[in-house]
Write a protein that holds these residues in place. Structure first.
Motif, PDB file in Angstrom:
ATOM      1  N   LEU A 255       2.424 -15.853   4.067  1.00 13.62           N
ATOM      2  CA  LEU A 255       1.498 -14.574   4.796  1.00 13.62           C
ATOM      3  C   LEU A 255       2.467 -13.580   5.104  1.00 13.62           C
ATOM      4  O   LEU A 255       3.524 -13.748   5.513  1.00 13.62           O
ATOM      5  N   THR A 256       2.213 -12.263   4.834  1.00 13.41           N
ATOM      6  CA  THR A 256       2.992 -11.057   5.265  1.00 13.41           C
ATOM      7  C   THR A 256       1.746  -9.883   6.064  1.00 13.41           C
ATOM      8  O   THR A 256       0.443 -10.453   5.933  1.00 13.41           O
ATOM      9  N   ALA A 257       2.296  -9.105   6.491  1.00 13.88           N
ATOM     10  CA  ALA A 257       1.405  -8.064   7.328  1.00 13.88           C
ATOM     11  C   ALA A 257       2.000  -6.676   7.328  1.00 13.88           C
ATOM     12  O   ALA A 257       2.883  -6.620   7.026  1.00 13.88           O
ATOM     13  N   SER A 258       0.990  -5.856   7.491  1.00 17.38           N
ATOM     14  CA  SER A 258       1.051  -4.473   7.553  1.00 17.38           C
ATOM     15  C   SER A 258       0.968  -3.915   8.813  1.00 17.38           C
ATOM     16  O   SER A 258      -0.071  -4.467   9.532  1.00 17.38           O
ATOM     17  N   ILE A 259       1.555  -3.096   9.452  1.00 15.71           N
ATOM     18  CA  ILE A 259       1.678  -2.449  10.787  1.00 15.71           C
ATOM     19  C   ILE A 259       1.514  -0.958  10.654  1.00 15.71           C
ATOM     20  O   ILE A 259       2.387  -0.270  10.096  1.00 15.71           O
ATOM     21  N   SER A 276      -5.258  11.860  22.532  1.00 17.21           N
ATOM     22  CA  SER A 276      -6.185  11.154  23.052  1.00 17.21           C
ATOM     23  C   SER A 276      -6.095   9.711  22.758  1.00 17.21           C
ATOM     24  O   SER A 276      -5.364   9.615  21.630  1.00 17.21           O
ATOM     25  N   PHE A 277      -7.031   8.769  23.273  1.00 17.52           N
ATOM     26  CA  PHE A 277      -6.731   7.360  22.762  1.00 17.52           C
ATOM     27  C   PHE A 277      -7.338   7.410  21.428  1.00 17.52           C
ATOM     28  O   PHE A 277      -6.678   6.685  20.631  1.00 17.52           O
ATOM     29  N   GLY A 278      -8.474   8.112  21.317  1.00 17.90           N
ATOM     30  CA  GLY A 278      -9.011   8.218  19.764  1.00 17.90           C
ATOM     31  C   GLY A 278      -7.984   8.647  18.698  1.00 17.90           C
ATOM     32  O   GLY A 278      -7.993   8.053  17.790  1.00 17.90           O
ATOM     33  N   SER A 279      -7.343   9.875  19.080  1.00 14.02           N
ATOM     34  CA  SER A 279      -6.333  10.312  18.152  1.00 14.02           C
ATOM     35  C   SER A 279      -5.206   9.493  17.949  1.00 14.02           C
ATOM     36  O   SER A 279      -4.694   9.298  16.784  1.00 14.02           O
ATOM     37  N   LEU A 280      -4.712   8.690  18.934  1.00 13.78           N
ATOM     38  CA  LEU A 280      -3.596   7.741  18.642  1.00 13.78           C
ATOM     39  C   LEU A 280      -4.050   6.614  17.808  1.00 13.78           C
ATOM     40  O   LEU A 280      -3.344   6.114  16.814  1.00 13.78           O
ATOM     41  N   MET A 281      -5.202   6.028  18.078  1.00  5.99           N
ATOM     42  CA  MET A 281      -5.936   4.920  17.484  1.00  5.99           C
ATOM     43  C   MET A 281      -5.943   5.425  15.800  1.00  5.99           C
ATOM     44  O   MET A 281      -5.771   4.633  14.876  1.00  5.99           O
ATOM     45  N   LYS A 282      -6.351   6.688  15.742  1.00  4.33           N
ATOM     46  CA  LYS A 282      -6.472   7.246  14.402  1.00  4.33           C
ATOM     47  C   LYS A 282      -5.211   7.291  13.643  1.00  4.33           C
ATOM     48  O   LYS A 282      -5.083   7.080  12.366  1.00  4.33           O
ATOM     49  N   GLU A 283      -4.354   7.870  14.257  1.00  8.08           N
ATOM     50  CA  GLU A 283      -2.959   7.800  13.825  1.00  8.08           C
ATOM     51  C   GLU A 283      -2.519   6.525  13.427  1.00  8.08           C
ATOM     52  O   GLU A 283      -1.902   6.454  12.254  1.00  8.08           O
ATOM     53  N   ALA A 284      -2.762   5.564  14.138  1.00  9.07           N
ATOM     54  CA  ALA A 284      -2.124   4.314  14.151  1.00  9.07           C
ATOM     55  C   ALA A 284      -2.933   3.589  12.809  1.00  9.07           C
ATOM     56  O   ALA A 284      -2.196   2.994  11.976  1.00  9.07           O
ATOM     57  N   GLY A 285      -4.109   3.875  12.680  1.00 10.02           N
ATOM     58  CA  GLY A 285      -5.127   3.281  11.450  1.00 10.02           C
ATOM     59  C   GLY A 285      -4.690   4.001  10.256  1.00 10.02           C
ATOM     60  O   GLY A 285      -4.528   3.637   9.140  1.00 10.02           O
ATOM     61  N   ASP A 286      -4.415   5.394  10.228  1.00  6.72           N
ATOM     62  CA  ASP A 286      -3.747   6.201   9.010  1.00  6.72           C
ATOM     63  C   ASP A 286      -2.767   5.487   8.578  1.00  6.72           C
ATOM     64  O   ASP A 286      -2.255   5.326   7.493  1.00  6.72           O
ATOM     65  N   ARG A 289      -3.226   2.151   6.802  1.00  2.00           N
ATOM     66  CA  ARG A 289      -3.492   2.481   5.567  1.00  2.00           C
ATOM     67  C   ARG A 289      -2.576   2.692   4.431  1.00  2.00           C
ATOM     68  O   ARG A 289      -2.285   2.384   3.213  1.00  2.00           O
ATOM     69  N   ARG A 290      -1.461   3.578   5.230  1.00  6.89           N
ATOM     70  CA  ARG A 290      -0.255   3.969   4.382  1.00  6.89           C
ATOM     71  C   ARG A 290       0.601   2.563   3.893  1.00  6.89           C
ATOM     72  O   ARG A 290       1.059   2.587   2.700  1.00  6.89           O
ATOM     73  N   ALA A 291       0.642   1.792   4.894  1.00  6.95           N
ATOM     74  CA  ALA A 291       1.488   0.545   4.495  1.00  6.95           C
ATOM     75  C   ALA A 291       0.842  -0.257   3.554  1.00  6.95           C
ATOM     76  O   ALA A 291       1.657  -0.913   2.845  1.00  6.95           O
ATOM     77  N   GLN A 292      -0.410  -0.469   3.761  1.00  5.55           N
ATOM     78  CA  GLN A 292      -1.186  -1.236   2.897  1.00  5.55           C
ATOM     79  C   GLN A 292      -1.160  -0.721   1.503  1.00  5.55           C
ATOM     80  O   GLN A 292      -0.935  -1.270   0.326  1.00  5.55           O
ATOM     81  N   ALA A 293      -1.120   0.797   1.415  1.00  5.80           N
ATOM     82  CA  ALA A 293      -1.172   1.461  -0.038  1.00  5.80           C
ATOM     83  C   ALA A 293       0.110   1.042  -0.689  1.00  5.80           C
ATOM     84  O   ALA A 293       0.291   1.335  -1.722  1.00  5.80           O
ATOM     85  N   ASP A 297       3.481  -5.688   3.704  1.00  9.10           N
ATOM     86  CA  ASP A 297       4.680  -6.455   4.190  1.00  9.10           C
ATOM     87  C   ASP A 297       5.643  -5.062   4.761  1.00  9.10           C
ATOM     88  O   ASP A 297       6.739  -5.169   4.357  1.00  9.10           O
ATOM     89  N   ARG A 298       5.059  -3.993   5.580  1.00  5.52           N
ATOM     90  CA  ARG A 298       5.977  -3.021   6.005  1.00  5.52           C
ATOM     91  C   ARG A 298       5.314  -2.312   7.286  1.00  5.52           C
ATOM     92  O   ARG A 298       3.885  -2.525   7.560  1.00  5.52           O
ATOM     93  N   VAL A 299       5.964  -1.432   7.840  1.00  5.73           N
ATOM     94  CA  VAL A 299       5.571  -0.720   8.850  1.00  5.73           C
ATOM     95  C   VAL A 299       5.639   0.776   8.603  1.00  5.73           C
ATOM     96  O   VAL A 299       6.581   1.380   8.148  1.00  5.73           O
ATOM     97  N   GLU A 300       4.615   1.413   9.071  1.00  2.00           N
ATOM     98  CA  GLU A 300       4.473   2.886   8.705  1.00  2.00           C
ATOM     99  C   GLU A 300       4.283   3.569  10.255  1.00  2.00           C
ATOM    100  O   GLU A 300       3.436   3.049  10.715  1.00  2.00           O
ATOM    101  N   GLY A 301       4.519   4.658  10.439  1.00  4.28           N
ATOM    102  CA  GLY A 301       4.334   5.442  11.513  1.00  4.28           C
ATOM    103  C   GLY A 301       5.325   6.558  11.612  1.00  4.28           C
ATOM    104  O   GLY A 301       6.610   6.589  11.352  1.00  4.28           O
TER     105      GLY A 301
END
Length: 312
Positions: A255-259, A276-286, A289-293, A297-301
């Motif tokens: 098993l691996t994970a994307s972050i 805001s909380f929402g904008s930070l969560m959106k940034e983390a979510g985006d 998705r980049r890590a998964q794309a 098995d990687r960290v994106e941010g």
């Protein structure tokens, strides 16, 4: 309101701390000797301990004793202005946090409030993990996620921390973690095995974090990790460590994970951007998705948001 023990030999300093905390509706008891303070901890089981560290008052010894006998009680160590390594010393003693004088009411009250909220959040995590373990034996029919009320509490906690980090100038980080190819590796498992796998992931995450950090499941196969007092570079180190820990999950070999990572670091100069909380969560979510794309098995941010403005 919380019951707080203040261990401080100076009557004037202890009196000021008592006024600070009582103005925030906390109940306070004082101890002027470290051994007296330890006895108060044993007798009264306070919700939190504030202990000074001076040449004549070994608050670090008190902290170590408290952590040995009652590890769930948060400890805030108070250092003199001339102390050069308060973070390292307090961490070595096992304290959740430290403050360096001169102490101001807003700083003390804010720090105590944060620590109490994080203590509550850790209790929530413990409940979620216990529920997971029970579901593993009972054969659950649903995925183990935070309940609606738990998730709302977490959202309120994180939202308040965005505003508080701006005011008191400390960084915060959010991580969104999802096992790679969840639909193939975990979702098809029988309910008990699926629950066991998610519980093991959560356990490995929490074992790799500080006491003040919070990790909870909040959606099917997805976890959120909140890191207070953590700048961008530190958040990357933590994220990489968590990514490696997921690979150690025994119930799902390989098993691996994307972050996805998002960090808020208040700047010294005022800015125009809104966060805001929402904008930070959106940034983390985006970022997730980049890590998964990119294959997983990687960290994106991206680099941290540097701003003084906080929107609700």
């Amino acid at each position: 309101m919380a019951f707080i023990l203040v261990a401080e030999p100076s009557a004037s300093v202890a009196g000021a701390l008592r006024r600070f905390l009582e103005s925030a509706s906390h109940e306070v008891t004082l101890a002027t000797d470290v051994r007296e303070a330890l006895e108060r901890v044993r007798e009264l089981a306070p919700a939190m301990v504030l202990a000074s560290v001076t040449e004549s008052f070994d608050g670090e010894w008190l902290c170590r004793q408290v952590k040995e006998e009652a590890p769930a009680i948060p400890v805030l160590l108070l250092y003199l202005p001339e102390e050069e390594q308060p973070e390292a010393r307090s961490s070595a003693a096992g304290a959740e946090a430290c403050l360096v004088g001169p102490l101001k009411r807003a700083t003390v009250v804010s720090c105590v409030s944060l620590m109490m909220q994080l203590s509550k959040a850790r209790e929530m995590v413990s409940v979620v993990r216990t529920e997971m373990q029970l579901m593993q034996h009972q054969g659950p029919r649903r995925e183990p996620t935070s309940s609606g009320s738990d998730l709302e509490f977490l959202k309120r906690l994180l939202f308040m921390e965005v505003k508080r980090s701006r005011r008191y100038r400390y960084p915060i980080a959010y991580l969104l973690l999802e096992p790679d190819r969840y639909a193939e590796h975990i979702a098809p498992l029988p309910a008990a095995q699926r629950t066991s796998a998610l519980a093991e992931i959560l356990r490995r995450l929490t074992e790799s974090l500080r006491d003040i950090d919070v990790a909870v499941p909040f959606a099917e196969g997805r976890f959120i990790v909140f890191l207070p007092y953590t700048p961008f570079e530190g958040a990357v180190v933590v994220a990489e460590r968590l990514r490696q820990r997921v690979k150690e999950v025994e119930s799902v070999p390989g098993l691996t994970a994307s972050i996805g990572l998002a960090v808020f670091e208040p700047s010294a100069a005022k800015g125009q951007a809104q966060v805001s909380f929402g904008s930070l969560m959106k940034e983390a979510g985006d970022s997730l998705r980049r890590a998964q794309a990119a294959g997983g098995d990687r960290v994106e941010g991206g680099r941290p948001v540097l701003t003084e403005s906080v929107s609700e």
